[in-house]
Design a protein around this motif. Structure first.
Motif, PDB file in Angstrom:
ATOM      1  N   ASP A 163      79.170  40.245  91.081  1.00 44.72           N
ATOM      2  CA  ASP A 163      77.877  39.584  91.021  1.00 44.72           C
ATOM      3  C   ASP A 163      77.239  39.810  89.654  1.00 44.72           C
ATOM      4  O   ASP A 163      77.565  40.775  88.954  1.00 44.72           O
ATOM      5  CB  ASP A 163      76.939  40.161  92.083  1.00 44.72           C
ATOM      6  CG  ASP A 163      77.150  39.534  93.454  1.00 44.72           C
ATOM      7  OD1 ASP A 163      77.453  38.335  93.503  1.00 44.72           O
ATOM      8  OD2 ASP A 163      76.998  40.249  94.461  1.00 44.72           O
ATOM      9  N   SER A 164      76.305  38.947  89.309  1.00 45.06           N
ATOM     10  CA  SER A 164      75.579  39.114  88.055  1.00 45.06           C
ATOM     11  C   SER A 164      74.621  40.302  88.168  1.00 45.06           C
ATOM     12  O   SER A 164      74.073  40.588  89.241  1.00 45.06           O
ATOM     13  CB  SER A 164      74.783  37.848  87.731  1.00 45.06           C
ATOM     14  OG  SER A 164      73.838  37.584  88.760  1.00 45.06           O
ATOM     15  N   ASN A 196      77.565  40.383  79.968  1.00 46.69           N
ATOM     16  CA  ASN A 196      76.218  40.931  80.002  1.00 46.69           C
ATOM     17  C   ASN A 196      75.233  39.814  79.691  1.00 46.69           C
ATOM     18  O   ASN A 196      75.285  39.215  78.618  1.00 46.69           O
ATOM     19  CB  ASN A 196      76.097  42.047  78.963  1.00 46.69           C
ATOM     20  CG  ASN A 196      74.709  42.672  78.912  1.00 46.69           C
ATOM     21  OD1 ASN A 196      73.824  42.321  79.679  1.00 46.69           O
ATOM     22  ND2 ASN A 196      74.529  43.610  77.993  1.00 46.69           N
ATOM     23  N   PRO A 197      74.309  39.494  80.599  1.00 45.72           N
ATOM     24  CA  PRO A 197      73.347  38.421  80.345  1.00 45.72           C
ATOM     25  C   PRO A 197      72.522  38.633  79.076  1.00 45.72           C
ATOM     26  O   PRO A 197      72.002  37.674  78.497  1.00 45.72           O
ATOM     27  CB  PRO A 197      72.448  38.452  81.590  1.00 45.72           C
ATOM     28  CG  PRO A 197      73.285  39.075  82.650  1.00 45.72           C
ATOM     29  CD  PRO A 197      74.127  40.090  81.935  1.00 45.72           C
ATOM     30  N   TYR A 198      72.410  39.889  78.640  1.00 40.38           N
ATOM     31  CA  TYR A 198      71.626  40.201  77.446  1.00 40.38           C
ATOM     32  C   TYR A 198      72.515  40.663  76.290  1.00 40.38           C
ATOM     33  O   TYR A 198      72.066  41.417  75.420  1.00 40.38           O
ATOM     34  CB  TYR A 198      70.583  41.265  77.776  1.00 40.38           C
ATOM     35  CG  TYR A 198      69.479  40.752  78.675  1.00 40.38           C
ATOM     36  CD1 TYR A 198      68.593  39.780  78.237  1.00 40.38           C
ATOM     37  CD2 TYR A 198      69.342  41.232  79.978  1.00 40.38           C
ATOM     38  CE1 TYR A 198      67.586  39.294  79.057  1.00 40.38           C
ATOM     39  CE2 TYR A 198      68.332  40.754  80.811  1.00 40.38           C
ATOM     40  CZ  TYR A 198      67.461  39.787  80.346  1.00 40.38           C
ATOM     41  OH  TYR A 198      66.465  39.305  81.168  1.00 40.38           O
ATOM     42  N   ILE A 215      67.433  34.220  84.313  1.00 37.86           N
ATOM     43  CA  ILE A 215      68.787  34.718  84.553  1.00 37.86           C
ATOM     44  C   ILE A 215      69.024  34.889  86.042  1.00 37.86           C
ATOM     45  O   ILE A 215      70.109  34.611  86.549  1.00 37.86           O
ATOM     46  CB  ILE A 215      68.996  36.059  83.817  1.00 37.86           C
ATOM     47  CG1 ILE A 215      68.993  35.819  82.308  1.00 37.86           C
ATOM     48  CG2 ILE A 215      70.294  36.743  84.253  1.00 37.86           C
ATOM     49  CD1 ILE A 215      69.004  37.093  81.498  1.00 37.86           C
ATOM     50  N   ASN A 216      67.993  35.364  86.762  1.00 40.74           N
ATOM     51  CA  ASN A 216      68.037  35.586  88.202  1.00 40.74           C
ATOM     52  C   ASN A 216      69.277  36.380  88.630  1.00 40.74           C
ATOM     53  O   ASN A 216      70.100  35.907  89.429  1.00 40.74           O
ATOM     54  CB  ASN A 216      67.999  34.247  88.958  1.00 40.74           C
ATOM     55  CG  ASN A 216      67.699  34.451  90.439  1.00 40.74           C
ATOM     56  OD1 ASN A 216      66.986  35.379  90.811  1.00 40.74           O
ATOM     57  ND2 ASN A 216      68.264  33.601  91.276  1.00 40.74           N
ATOM     58  N   PRO A 217      69.431  37.609  88.128  1.00 38.42           N
ATOM     59  CA  PRO A 217      70.617  38.398  88.458  1.00 38.42           C
ATOM     60  C   PRO A 217      70.607  38.834  89.920  1.00 38.42           C
ATOM     61  O   PRO A 217      69.539  38.995  90.523  1.00 38.42           O
ATOM     62  CB  PRO A 217      70.501  39.611  87.536  1.00 38.42           C
ATOM     63  CG  PRO A 217      69.021  39.771  87.359  1.00 38.42           C
ATOM     64  CD  PRO A 217      68.483  38.364  87.290  1.00 38.42           C
ATOM     65  N   ARG A 218      71.772  39.021  90.482  1.00 44.07           N
ATOM     66  CA  ARG A 218      71.876  39.491  91.868  1.00 44.07           C
ATOM     67  C   ARG A 218      71.484  40.965  91.971  1.00 44.07           C
ATOM     68  O   ARG A 218      70.982  41.407  92.997  1.00 44.07           O
ATOM     69  CB  ARG A 218      73.315  39.301  92.363  1.00 44.07           C
ATOM     70  CG  ARG A 218      73.573  39.820  93.780  1.00 44.07           C
ATOM     71  CD  ARG A 218      72.829  39.028  94.825  1.00 44.07           C
ATOM     72  NE  ARG A 218      73.063  39.540  96.157  1.00 44.07           N
ATOM     73  CZ  ARG A 218      72.470  40.614  96.704  1.00 44.07           C
ATOM     74  NH1 ARG A 218      71.588  41.303  95.978  1.00 44.07           N
ATOM     75  NH2 ARG A 218      72.732  40.999  97.925  1.00 44.07           N
TER      76      ARG A 218
END
Length: 285
Positions: A163-164, A196-198, A215-218
């Motif tokens: 998952d993110s 990595n989203p960032y 981004i709405n990470p899990r």
């Protein structure tokens, strides 16, 4: 026979002490360690019984955490260190102030400085260099191999997905500070093949709630010292996180700072915990 064994033990001890001349001028080795990664590595090499004090960033293992403290590794004092009657000071580079280290060296104290690792290879080099300084090269080689084997074992297969998730060094009333490039959380994600989203950020940087919601990470990982004293439920009740928490069932994980922010011999453990919490379709979900 007993006399022979005793003589042999004494001879071995003499050679051992000679090999440790770089860190001790007497048979008693008393080490002050400043910097969590250095302290953990000393323990992993089997030198823990020789530590007499650590800095406040050395929180693992528990035996290190309960030792007398000489302050934060960047704010050491000559008096504080010398009060422990050490034969050697082990520090990460960047410890200081520099003038304090210079004064300590002028007293004849052996001061050993080590680079703060920022990569797996850097961690392995730290282990190697500390093994040389302590005379425990065989133990260092074994520890290096163990770290490499564990990381190889933890690399996911082609069928595994995750998952993110984002990692915050801080998430409190002052805002969010996310982990970007050249951080341990980013390294962990790279080992697992996770983006990595960032990753476009350099180091740890403040981000906006709008960025997080986009981004709405899990999952959200937060270092324990960066929560402002809030627990998981309280964090999810923050106005900035309520919307996200509702859709993710408050999937916030408050984690040990040194394990996830400092590069230590426990890196494989950090990778394993991150994988177990974010892996899709596992029993622990």
């Amino acid at each position: 026979m007993k006399k022979f064994l005793t003589w042999g033990l004494c001879l071995s001890l003499s050679f051992w002490l000679i090999g440790h001349a770089a860190i001790a001028n007497s048979a008693e080795i008393r080490i002050v360690s400043a910097g969590g990664s250095v302290t953990e590595t000393l323990y992993a090499l089997g030198m823990g019984q020789h530590l007499v004090a650590t800095d406040t960033s050395s929180t693992y293992p528990e035996s290190a955490a309960v030792l007398p403290k000489v302050g934060y590794y960047r704010q050491l004092s000559v008096e504080g260190v010398l009060s422990m009657a050490p034969t050697a000071l082990f520090v990460v580079k960047g410890a200081g102030p520099a003038a304090v280290l210079t004064q300590l060296k002028s007293t004849g104290l052996k001061v050993h400085e080590f680079d703060q690792p920022t990569s797996v290879s850097g961690l392995l080099q730290l282990v190697e260099k500390m093994g040389i300084v302590t005379g425990l090269t065989k133990q260092a080689t074994h520890l290096q191999q163990s770290i490499q084997d564990d990381i190889a074992r933890l690399k996911p297969n082609a069928e595994e997905t995750f998952d993110s998730a984002v990692f915050f060094m801080a998430a409190n009333d002052r805002g969010f500070i996310a982990a970007g490039q050249d951080t341990v959380p980013n390294l962990i994600m790279n080992v697992l093949g996770i983006t990595n989203p960032y990753q476009d950020l350099q180091g740890y940087k403040p981000i906006s709630i709008e960025s997080l919601l986009a981004i709405n990470p899990r999952h959200i990982f937060v270092a324990a010292h960066g929560t402002g004293g809030l627990n998981k439920t309280q964090l999810c009740q923050k106005p900035s996180l309520v919307q996200w928490a509702i859709t993710t069932d408050c999937a916030i994980h408050i984690v040990e700072p040194l394990l996830f922010l400092g590069l230590t011999p426990r890196l494989p453990l950090a990778i394993e915990r991150y994988a177990n919490l974010t892996r899709i379709n596992t029993l622990d979900r």
